[in-house]
Motif scaffolding. Structure first.
Motif, PDB file in Angstrom:
ATOM      1  N   ASN A  88      -6.421  -1.433  -6.230  1.00 54.54           N
ATOM      2  CA  ASN A  88      -7.344  -0.374  -5.865  1.00 54.54           C
ATOM      3  C   ASN A  88      -6.621   0.937  -5.630  1.00 54.54           C
ATOM      4  N   SER A 103     -13.663   1.648  -1.776  1.00 49.93           N
ATOM      5  CA  SER A 103     -12.388   2.347  -1.956  1.00 49.93           C
ATOM      6  C   SER A 103     -12.438   3.807  -1.491  1.00 49.93           C
ATOM      7  N   TRP A 128     -12.840   6.132   1.632  1.00 50.22           N
ATOM      8  CA  TRP A 128     -12.828   6.058   3.109  1.00 50.22           C
ATOM      9  C   TRP A 128     -13.059   7.439   3.692  1.00 50.22           C
ATOM     10  N   TRP A 161      -8.708   8.452   0.709  1.00 49.33           N
ATOM     11  CA  TRP A 161      -8.958   8.687   2.138  1.00 49.33           C
ATOM     12  C   TRP A 161      -9.203  10.167   2.363  1.00 49.33           C
ATOM     13  N   ILE A 181      -7.356   3.652  -3.024  1.00 53.09           N
ATOM     14  CA  ILE A 181      -8.188   4.036  -1.892  1.00 53.09           C
ATOM     15  C   ILE A 181      -8.093   5.557  -1.758  1.00 53.09           C
ATOM     16  N   HIS A 225      -3.078   0.298  -3.816  1.00 50.23           N
ATOM     17  CA  HIS A 225      -2.878  -1.090  -3.394  1.00 50.23           C
ATOM     18  C   HIS A 225      -2.483  -1.917  -4.615  1.00 50.23           C
ATOM     19  N   TYR A 276       0.869  -1.184   0.000  1.00 51.93           N
ATOM     20  CA  TYR A 276       0.000   0.000   0.000  1.00 51.93           C
ATOM     21  C   TYR A 276       0.903   1.231   0.000  1.00 51.93           C
TER      22      TYR A 276
END
Ligand SMILES: [Zn+2]
Length: 459
Positions: A142, A280, A282, A146, A144, A172, A116
């Motif tokens: 993915n 995905s 957050w 955030w 992600i 990721h 990650y």
């Protein structure tokens, strides 16, 4: 491959030579939150736990060891093209710095492992290309996104000409298609619960009746699920959803609502719902605050690391954070019974790691603090670099020419040289060896090949 590093080890030093000393395929999960090339020099505020910790985040070509570029140019042509697509020398320098390290991370990651990479919009577009060329585009799993803070975006107190930037990206990638994945669920919010479970029973428990009790006719004939219970049958041959014993059990436990002349309903309770699968985006994790804060610049919240570690490792697995800073990854890994390896350039970070882990997980935690460069133990019984068989093989491969000046010599006048010097993690593996004449070997010393070639061009 077994790891050659004790669990719970914190290294102080440049992560590149240290990672070169870690066995191939010996780490299960890597999380990294590297410098972002944000043109800022970070320092922790004086008086905070992390005071004295700082790192620079501005880049020039002077920061780049030419050996890294040389390695990439000769062995990784696609990666080399990606790096040269960068717009400025600063971006290019940053990418060379990162690529040299990501290549090592790829080597030490197990086939079932995941990495990650945490970054922000400053360099994420370039880093994704670098990751694609090192791990393979097919190994991208993915992005992600955030959201660091809700409502309040990072920015200055002056009126901004742009919308706030309040998200980071975490890429990721897996090492292979055979990677470990544990699904992660999060609880519903109050308003989501009242929408999904609109009814309340006599005990005040919220529930819904959305789950069908009969199979759809389109599911075809299922004779073993066609039975009569309490005078009810599915008029279609697709039958009930569950076997008779299971239905009786559910009925006794109060999960079935019987209705005169209508099909019965099946209850699903909110307090038994396993949560919604995490996607995905957050938005439910806020930045580190309160007691969790160490004052370390760019500190990430524990909850973020908990989620990543749970999704991509199991108990006893090895988690590596090569830019471990104030130890958030290591604390999270320890809480979840994972083994961990942390590396940070700043000695202050190592101090903070020991202090924070002991405060969190007990004073008797056995933590190993190292400042040396580890030695790989997975190269088997390979000969020492200057063994005669290496020399003979290299002599053939180089057609008897010095790999620096190109002059032809007899075998006894050439010397075996580590392309990447031993003191920065270079191994005795034949891939890392070359023959140089004594003059070239003396010029190169412990420096990179690029240095040797540039010196030869000048002379
Ligand atoms: Zn030479």
């Amino acid at each position: 491959m077994a790891t050659n590093i004790n669990p719970k080890t914190i290294f102080t030093g440049d992560n590149l030579p240290i990672m070169r000393g870690i066995n191939s395929k010996s780490v299960d999960l890597i999380y990294l939150d590297p410098p972002f090339n944000s043109n800022t020099n970070y320092a922790a505020p004086i008086g905070s736990k992390a005071a004295g910790a700082e790192f620079k985040d501005t880049w020039t070509l002077d920061d780049i060891d030419n050996a890294w570029l040389d390695l990439i140019e000769t062995k990784y042509p696609v990666l080399n093209r990606v790096i040269h697509a960068a717009m400025t020398n600063s971006d290019k320098s940053y990418l060379i710095y990162m690529a040299a390290r990501l290549l090592e991370m790829h080597r030490i990651l197990k086939d079932t492992g995941s990495i990650y990479l945490h970054c922000d919009a400053t360099m994420s577009h370039y880093l994704k290309l670098v990751m694609d060329s090192i791990f393979g585009k097919d190994m991208f799993r993915n992005e992600i996104v955030w959201q660091r803070s809700s409502g309040r975006a990072k920015g200055s107190q002056h009126k901004s000409k742009t919308l706030g930037r309040d998200t980071d990206s975490i890429f990721h990638y897996s090492k292979s298609n055979d990677f470990l994945h544990n699904s992660v669920n999060i609880p519903l919010t109050e308003s989501e619960i009242s929408l999904k479970f609109p009814k309340t029973d006599e005990n005040g428990r919220r529930y819904n009746t959305n789950t069908p009790i009969f199979c759809q006719p389109s599911m075809g004939s299922r004779p073993n699920l066609c039975y009569e219970y309490k005078g009810v049958v599915n008029p279609h041959p697709s039958g009930w959803r569950v076997k008779k014993e299971k239905l009786i059990e559910m009925d006794k436990a109060g999960y079935i609502i019987w209705r005169e002349g209508k099909r019965p309903l099946r209850k699903a309770y909110a307090d038994e719902y396993e949560g919604k699968p995490v996607g995905s985006l957050w938005t439910d994790i806020s930045i580190a605050a309160g007691k969790e804060r160490t004052g370390y610049p760019t500190q990430k919240p524990l909850a973020l690391l908990h989620r990543i570690i749970k999704a991509s490792s199991n108990e006893g697995y090895v988690v590596l954070d090569p830019f471990c800073g104030c130890a958030t990854t290591l604390v999270a890994a320890g809480r979840l019974q994972r083994d961990w390896i942390g590396i940070d350039i700043s000695a202050k970070a190592a101090e903070l790691v020991v202090e924070r882990i002991k405060a969190d997980q007990g004073l008797f935690q056995k933590i190993v603090a190292r400042t040396d460069i580890p030695k790989r133990t997975d190269l088997g019984d390979i000969p020492r670099y200057n063994a005669p068989e290496n020399k003979t093989r290299l002599y053939g491969e180089q057609s008897g020419n010095c790999n620096g000046c190109g002059t032809h010599f007899q075998q006894q006048h050439l010397e075996v040289d580590h392309i990447i010097a031993e003191n920065v993690g270079g191994t005795d593996h034949i891939e890392n060896l070359q023959l140089l004449c004594s003059n070239c070997n003396r010029i190169k010393g412990d420096r990179g090949q690029e240095y040797l070639l540039s010196r030869l061009n000048k002379d």
